[in-house]
Design a protein around this motif. Structure first.
Motif, PDB file in Angstrom:
ATOM      1  N   ASP A 144       0.836  -1.212   0.000  1.00 27.83           N
ATOM      2  CA  ASP A 144       0.000   0.000   0.000  1.00 27.83           C
ATOM      3  C   ASP A 144       0.863   1.252   0.000  1.00 27.83           C
ATOM      4  O   ASP A 144       0.560   2.234  -0.686  1.00 27.83           O
ATOM      5  CB  ASP A 144      -0.919   0.018   1.226  1.00 27.83           C
ATOM      6  N   GLU A 145       1.942   1.222   0.744  1.00 29.19           N
ATOM      7  CA  GLU A 145       2.850   2.366   0.800  1.00 29.19           C
ATOM      8  C   GLU A 145       3.468   2.637  -0.586  1.00 29.19           C
ATOM      9  O   GLU A 145       3.585   3.797  -1.009  1.00 29.19           O
ATOM     10  CB  GLU A 145       3.940   2.091   1.836  1.00 29.19           C
ATOM     11  N   TRP A 148       0.228   4.090  -2.637  1.00 31.18           N
ATOM     12  CA  TRP A 148      -0.487   5.267  -2.135  1.00 31.18           C
ATOM     13  C   TRP A 148       0.421   6.369  -1.611  1.00 31.18           C
ATOM     14  O   TRP A 148       0.027   7.530  -1.581  1.00 31.18           O
ATOM     15  CB  TRP A 148      -1.497   4.860  -1.064  1.00 31.18           C
ATOM     16  N   GLY A 151       3.445   6.210  -5.127  1.00 35.92           N
ATOM     17  CA  GLY A 151       2.791   6.322  -6.426  1.00 35.92           C
ATOM     18  C   GLY A 151       3.383   5.511  -7.556  1.00 35.92           C
ATOM     19  O   GLY A 151       3.292   5.927  -8.713  1.00 35.92           O
ATOM     20  N   THR A 154       1.718   5.049 -11.125  1.00 35.83           N
ATOM     21  CA  THR A 154       0.625   6.009 -11.319  1.00 35.83           C
ATOM     22  C   THR A 154       1.083   7.034 -12.354  1.00 35.83           C
ATOM     23  O   THR A 154       2.274   7.357 -12.444  1.00 35.83           O
ATOM     24  CB  THR A 154       0.237   6.724 -10.009  1.00 35.83           C
TER      25      THR A 154
END
Length: 166
Positions: A144-145, A148, A151, A154
């Motif tokens: 998750d780190e 989120w 990134g 992304t």
């Protein structure tokens, strides 16, 4: 020379539409956690059918984690990791590979337990299941780190790296 043989990378810096590793790894996470819950309930309720469900979840989690690792390695290699993300990505990779061996070993142990008596599991197996659950939760936190906080894959982060901002 070989660049012409490789597919072009998209906005996520991947040769396919979106990341595959998180999709596959969520199956592994769900199967391992569900197996532990089934073992707990099966142990305390003496419901051997839940122990059978747990066994099959661990079996398929063992197969699936290797698929998740393959895509994880591909996607980590294409992530263009910048300095701040590298320690987290390296730890996530190390734990991921370790989990593949740990899950395979626990599944092998579970298979031996199942052969000896499919209607019972020892308390020590539940203890190891709890430790595995904690390790899986930590690995989820790291994953998750990576998405989120840092990134990886992304569009804004890929663009920032291409522009030299990161």
């Amino acid at each position: 020379m070989f660049e012409n043989l490789l597919p072009a990378l998209n906005d996520h810096n991947l040769p396919y539409p979106d990341t595959i590793h998180p999709i596959v790894v969520h199956f592994v996470i769900a199967m391992v956690l569900f197996a532990f819950i089934c073992d707990l309930i099966g142990y305390f309720s003496a419901n051997s059918r839940l122990l059978e469900v747990s066994w099959w979840n661990m079996f398929f989690a063992t197969v699936s984690i290797f698929i998740a690792i393959i895509f994880g390695q591909i996607e980590a290699g294409l992530a263009q990791a910048y300095d701040a993300v590298e320690p987290v990505l390296n730890l996530h990779t190390l734990i991921g590979w370790s989990l593949s061996g740990i899950i395979a070993a626990i599944t092998a142990w579970r298979y031996v337990i199942r052969l000896r008596d499919p209607k019972k599991i020892p308390m020590s197996y539940l203890g190891v299941g709890l430790l595995l659950t904690i390790l899986v939760f930590f690995q989820v936190y790291l994953g998750d780190e990576l998405v989120w906080v840092y990134g990886l894959h992304t569009v804004p982060v890929v663009e920032a790296i291409k522009e030299g901002v990161l």
